[in-house]
Design a protein around this motif. Sequence first.
Motif, PDB file in Angstrom:
ATOM      1  N   PHE A 298       0.827  -1.213   0.000  1.00  0.00           N
ATOM      2  CA  PHE A 298       0.000   0.000   0.000  1.00  0.00           C
ATOM      3  C   PHE A 298       0.856   1.255   0.000  1.00  0.00           C
ATOM      4  O   PHE A 298       1.999   1.254   0.466  1.00  0.00           O
ATOM      5  CB  PHE A 298      -0.881   0.028   1.250  1.00  0.00           C
ATOM      6  CG  PHE A 298      -1.850  -1.111   1.345  1.00  0.00           C
ATOM      7  CD1 PHE A 298      -3.157  -0.962   0.901  1.00  0.00           C
ATOM      8  CD2 PHE A 298      -1.454  -2.333   1.880  1.00  0.00           C
ATOM      9  CE1 PHE A 298      -4.049  -2.001   1.004  1.00  0.00           C
ATOM     10  CE2 PHE A 298      -2.347  -3.381   1.971  1.00  0.00           C
ATOM     11  CZ  PHE A 298      -3.646  -3.218   1.529  1.00  0.00           C
ATOM     12  N   GLN A 299       0.226   2.328  -0.437  1.00  0.00           N
ATOM     13  CA  GLN A 299       0.886   3.629  -0.394  1.00  0.00           C
ATOM     14  C   GLN A 299       1.312   3.994   1.035  1.00  0.00           C
ATOM     15  O   GLN A 299       2.403   4.466   1.269  1.00  0.00           O
ATOM     16  CB  GLN A 299      -0.083   4.672  -0.940  1.00  0.00           C
ATOM     17  CG  GLN A 299       0.482   6.056  -1.009  1.00  0.00           C
ATOM     18  CD  GLN A 299      -0.519   7.016  -1.622  1.00  0.00           C
ATOM     19  OE1 GLN A 299      -1.526   6.615  -2.198  1.00  0.00           O
ATOM     20  NE2 GLN A 299      -0.241   8.288  -1.508  1.00  0.00           N
ATOM     21  N   GLY A 300       0.403   3.744   1.998  1.00  0.00           N
ATOM     22  CA  GLY A 300       0.675   4.135   3.389  1.00  0.00           C
ATOM     23  C   GLY A 300       1.275   3.024   4.231  1.00  0.00           C
ATOM     24  O   GLY A 300       1.138   3.032   5.445  1.00  0.00           O
ATOM     25  N   PHE A 301       1.900   2.032   3.629  1.00  0.00           N
ATOM     26  CA  PHE A 301       2.589   0.904   4.291  1.00  0.00           C
ATOM     27  C   PHE A 301       1.633  -0.015   5.050  1.00  0.00           C
ATOM     28  O   PHE A 301       1.682  -1.223   4.901  1.00  0.00           O
ATOM     29  CB  PHE A 301       3.694   1.365   5.270  1.00  0.00           C
ATOM     30  CG  PHE A 301       4.351   2.667   4.904  1.00  0.00           C
ATOM     31  CD1 PHE A 301       4.882   2.848   3.629  1.00  0.00           C
ATOM     32  CD2 PHE A 301       4.412   3.723   5.795  1.00  0.00           C
ATOM     33  CE1 PHE A 301       5.477   4.043   3.275  1.00  0.00           C
ATOM     34  CE2 PHE A 301       5.006   4.916   5.441  1.00  0.00           C
ATOM     35  CZ  PHE A 301       5.532   5.078   4.187  1.00  0.00           C
TER      36      PHE A 301
ATOM     37  N   GLU B 182       0.954   2.623  -5.652  1.00  0.00           N
ATOM     38  CA  GLU B 182       1.784   3.816  -5.436  1.00  0.00           C
ATOM     39  C   GLU B 182       2.728   3.640  -4.251  1.00  0.00           C
ATOM     40  O   GLU B 182       2.673   4.390  -3.270  1.00  0.00           O
ATOM     41  CB  GLU B 182       0.896   5.046  -5.222  1.00  0.00           C
ATOM     42  CG  GLU B 182      -0.088   5.222  -6.363  1.00  0.00           C
ATOM     43  CD  GLU B 182      -0.626   6.640  -6.442  1.00  0.00           C
ATOM     44  OE1 GLU B 182       0.035   7.551  -5.907  1.00  0.00           O
ATOM     45  OE2 GLU B 182      -1.679   6.839  -7.058  1.00  0.00           O
ATOM     46  N   PRO B 183       3.616   2.677  -4.331  1.00  0.00           N
ATOM     47  CA  PRO B 183       4.412   2.312  -3.153  1.00  0.00           C
ATOM     48  C   PRO B 183       5.388   3.384  -2.687  1.00  0.00           C
ATOM     49  O   PRO B 183       5.865   3.318  -1.560  1.00  0.00           O
ATOM     50  CB  PRO B 183       5.172   1.068  -3.606  1.00  0.00           C
ATOM     51  CG  PRO B 183       5.227   1.171  -5.087  1.00  0.00           C
ATOM     52  CD  PRO B 183       3.952   1.843  -5.494  1.00  0.00           C
ATOM     53  N   THR B 184       5.677   4.382  -3.532  1.00  0.00           N
ATOM     54  CA  THR B 184       6.663   5.384  -3.108  1.00  0.00           C
ATOM     55  C   THR B 184       6.062   6.780  -2.945  1.00  0.00           C
ATOM     56  O   THR B 184       6.767   7.721  -2.643  1.00  0.00           O
ATOM     57  CB  THR B 184       7.818   5.471  -4.129  1.00  0.00           C
ATOM     58  OG1 THR B 184       7.275   5.780  -5.413  1.00  0.00           O
ATOM     59  CG2 THR B 184       8.587   4.177  -4.203  1.00  0.00           C
TER      60      THR B 184
ATOM     61  N   LEU C 110      14.168   8.722   0.049  1.00  0.00           N
ATOM     62  CA  LEU C 110      13.920   7.331   0.448  1.00  0.00           C
ATOM     63  C   LEU C 110      13.297   6.504  -0.673  1.00  0.00           C
ATOM     64  O   LEU C 110      13.135   5.300  -0.549  1.00  0.00           O
ATOM     65  CB  LEU C 110      12.983   7.299   1.668  1.00  0.00           C
ATOM     66  CG  LEU C 110      13.497   8.028   2.906  1.00  0.00           C
ATOM     67  CD1 LEU C 110      12.454   8.022   4.004  1.00  0.00           C
ATOM     68  CD2 LEU C 110      14.792   7.394   3.395  1.00  0.00           C
ATOM     69  N   VAL C 111      12.931   7.181  -1.777  1.00  0.00           N
ATOM     70  CA  VAL C 111      12.247   6.483  -2.871  1.00  0.00           C
ATOM     71  C   VAL C 111      13.143   5.403  -3.455  1.00  0.00           C
ATOM     72  O   VAL C 111      12.722   4.280  -3.709  1.00  0.00           O
ATOM     73  CB  VAL C 111      11.821   7.495  -3.964  1.00  0.00           C
ATOM     74  CG1 VAL C 111      11.380   6.793  -5.220  1.00  0.00           C
ATOM     75  CG2 VAL C 111      10.703   8.380  -3.425  1.00  0.00           C
TER      76      VAL C 111
ATOM     77  N   TYR D 273       9.120 -12.258 -10.602  1.00  0.00           N
ATOM     78  CA  TYR D 273       7.803 -12.106  -9.978  1.00  0.00           C
ATOM     79  C   TYR D 273       6.821 -11.465 -10.956  1.00  0.00           C
ATOM     80  O   TYR D 273       7.202 -10.583 -11.739  1.00  0.00           O
ATOM     81  CB  TYR D 273       7.889 -11.205  -8.744  1.00  0.00           C
ATOM     82  CG  TYR D 273       8.344 -11.930  -7.499  1.00  0.00           C
ATOM     83  CD1 TYR D 273       7.419 -12.562  -6.684  1.00  0.00           C
ATOM     84  CD2 TYR D 273       9.689 -11.972  -7.159  1.00  0.00           C
ATOM     85  CE1 TYR D 273       7.828 -13.217  -5.542  1.00  0.00           C
ATOM     86  CE2 TYR D 273      10.105 -12.634  -6.021  1.00  0.00           C
ATOM     87  CZ  TYR D 273       9.178 -13.256  -5.219  1.00  0.00           C
ATOM     88  OH  TYR D 273       9.575 -13.903  -4.093  1.00  0.00           O
ATOM     89  N   THR D 274       5.586 -11.888 -10.887  1.00  0.00           N
ATOM     90  CA  THR D 274       4.532 -11.235 -11.643  1.00  0.00           C
ATOM     91  C   THR D 274       4.068 -10.040 -10.827  1.00  0.00           C
ATOM     92  O   THR D 274       3.748 -10.177  -9.650  1.00  0.00           O
ATOM     93  CB  THR D 274       3.341 -12.192 -11.830  1.00  0.00           C
ATOM     94  OG1 THR D 274       3.835 -13.421 -12.341  1.00  0.00           O
ATOM     95  CG2 THR D 274       2.319 -11.601 -12.776  1.00  0.00           C
ATOM     96  N   MET D 275       4.046  -8.857 -11.455  1.00  0.00           N
ATOM     97  CA  MET D 275       3.728  -7.674 -10.661  1.00  0.00           C
ATOM     98  C   MET D 275       2.824  -6.714 -11.425  1.00  0.00           C
ATOM     99  O   MET D 275       2.965  -6.546 -12.638  1.00  0.00           O
ATOM    100  CB  MET D 275       5.004  -6.936 -10.273  1.00  0.00           C
ATOM    101  CG  MET D 275       6.001  -7.816  -9.554  1.00  0.00           C
ATOM    102  SD  MET D 275       7.174  -6.878  -8.581  1.00  0.00           S
ATOM    103  CE  MET D 275       8.313  -6.373  -9.824  1.00  0.00           C
ATOM    104  N   VAL D 276       1.895  -6.127 -10.699  1.00  0.00           N
ATOM    105  CA  VAL D 276       1.091  -5.038 -11.250  1.00  0.00           C
ATOM    106  C   VAL D 276       1.359  -3.824 -10.381  1.00  0.00           C
ATOM    107  O   VAL D 276       1.262  -3.894  -9.157  1.00  0.00           O
ATOM    108  CB  VAL D 276      -0.415  -5.368 -11.243  1.00  0.00           C
ATOM    109  CG1 VAL D 276      -1.205  -4.225 -11.891  1.00  0.00           C
ATOM    110  CG2 VAL D 276      -0.678  -6.682 -11.950  1.00  0.00           C
ATOM    111  N   LEU D 277       1.687  -2.711 -11.046  1.00  0.00           N
ATOM    112  CA  LEU D 277       2.271  -1.594 -10.330  1.00  0.00           C
ATOM    113  C   LEU D 277       1.538  -0.320 -10.711  1.00  0.00           C
ATOM    114  O   LEU D 277       1.448   0.013 -11.889  1.00  0.00           O
ATOM    115  CB  LEU D 277       3.728  -1.544 -10.793  1.00  0.00           C
ATOM    116  CG  LEU D 277       4.778  -0.710 -10.174  1.00  0.00           C
ATOM    117  CD1 LEU D 277       5.040  -1.173  -8.758  1.00  0.00           C
ATOM    118  CD2 LEU D 277       6.072  -0.885 -10.994  1.00  0.00           C
TER     119      LEU D 277
END
Lengths: 255, 221, 213
Positions: free
Chosen positions: A95-98, A174-176, A183-184, A199-203
């Motif tokens: 998540f965006q907010g960890f 939106e992980p960053t 820190l990004v 890994y299969t990933m959707v970003l």
Amino acid sequence: MPETAAVSIRNLSKSFDGTEVLRDVSLEVQPGEVVSILGSSGSGKSTLLRCINWLEQPDRGDIRIAGDRIGVSDTGKPMSRRELAGMRARLGMVFQGFNLWPHLSVLRNVTEAPIHVQGLSKAEADERAMALLEKVGMADKREQYPYTLSGGQKQRVAIARALAMQPKVMLFDEPTSALDPELVGEVLGVIKDLSKEGYTMVLVTHEMEFARAVSDQVVFLDKGIIIEKSHPSEFFENPKTDRVRRFLELEAPAV
Amino acid sequence: MSNWDILWSSYDVFLSGFYNTLKLFGLSAVLAFLMGSAMVFLLEGSRPRLKVPLRIFIDGMRMLPFLILAYLLYYGLPSAGIRMSAWTAGIIALVIYHGAYFAEILRGCRSTFAQGQVEAAIAQGFSQPKMFMRIILPQLILKTRGLLGNQLIILLKDTAFLVIITVRELTAAASSLSSTYFIPMEAFIVVIGFYWLISIGLELFIKMIGRFGAKRGFENA
Amino acid sequence: MDSSAWGLLIQGAWTTLWISGISIAIGVVMGLLIALLRVAKIPVLHQLLGVYISLARATPLVTLVLFIFLTAPTMGVNLNRNVAGIIALTLNTTAFNAEIWRSAFNNFSKEQREAALAIGMTPWVYFRRIMLPQITITSLPGLVNEMSFLIKGSPAIAVIGVVDLTRVTNRISAVTYDPLPPILAAAVLYMLIISLLVWLQRLAERKASRLAV
């Protein structure tokens, strides 16, 4: 015959209070593929990601994870909580907010679901968690509590937590975006390593350069419609639509 | 005659109990609030002389049950030669006890103020007491209204303890009626209803202050 | 005060402690259950519990103790004084605890729920493993504070003749004809009990502040 898609989205529509956020969206993600979803804010890209693991329920259309439909059971009825939990366990989400759980140490954040959802023994879960914390560079912080960590460190722990369930697909929302600029890099570095490992990933992201570097496929959403879907080199160098061209001009790093 | 008819025929007992409780409550609420404000005023300034004794007094009261203080004044002090009626002892106990609580609520809020406000007031030539009355206290009341309201409800409920030291208030009325006619259920339902009414009235009053405060941006109590 | 007076005083303190202790234990758990039912917003039940909480918070403990102790026999139930005291204290503290628990529920972040569901937890596992432990920690300072209030309100049970730490002073002075020393001694004992709770509350606050990430 092609192998079963890791994620297959067909004719997905979703509205909030009468506003259509997603309109007839279809998308396939092949195993091992990295797909970036781009678009300006309000384009529906986060909603699309959240539909994949049923945190949002679409109004129409269906979503299959490795061939199995999520949210709706074989009989056509909504899935029970238990079935739904089982499907979600196959998808890791960052998540965006960890969203770390503040009452648990770093290590326990990672082992919580393996122990209490998958039924692993503590020893097995610890071993798996330590390997993952090693991978994201957080092994030495295993006994610390989330409040002592920086944003970048929290997000790396969150990635390890999602990986601990050995998901078929990783979803990044939106992980960053919530991180201070300095820190990004550490978080993107971890995600990049994962892409190399297959890994299969959707970003969903705002980091254009990063999306270009890691993606196999870029999807552009505008007002809930996919208006472009192409290889990153083509997407960034030779966009087909004016809308994407304008978007790229605005988002381009001001050098 | 039903139990309710019996009660109705002695409505004057309730009314006088209700009146006494209101009088105890109103009088001690006003005095306790004044006392609390005065204590906070004495704590103004950079090095208040009374800081330590006031701290001890406030913390001491907050560690005591109200009834033990009432006991002390009514049963204990006569052995030191100080005698007063149950009514007087009750009011004094309520004022001292809740004065300390009010002081603590206001003090806690006062300590969060920015120094700039006080400096601005001093720069304009306000005297210390005037500044406290016109600048500090109104804000304290608006900011702590929720806590003050809770404390008022606790004060109201503490008046009932005074039945134990023989004050003729509302609970005493229910108690005596129920033993005279043996109708405890009805008598106490009426009395609890009275307490409920006053509490709801207090809550409405606090909400009204809240609306007054909201206009000035004091949203959170 | 001689040793027998001190002995009586300690007995009174013990009565206060065990009666309050039982009420607190029941009250904390019942408060949680009521908060859960309130959060679920089941029609009618929600309103009924709301009325109970509002009434219980407005009713003085003395009045409640008398009400229960005097009313029970008219309904054919003969209540022992101690039991009547426990029921009254419990009814009172449960209402306050329910509000403490409920506010912790309402302030709990939605994001953690999503993180738990996304990783494959069922709502029950989420409640038990993620939400409840944290809600317990954040509620604890409020719950301990309410325990202090309950102890401070517990002398109400003296009104029906339970010989607690307050009432025992009457008993001692009936023999010594000097009420001041036992009352002062009881006050000191109350201060000891409450200051212990205040200290626990500080510990709980320190622990809770760590969760505010």
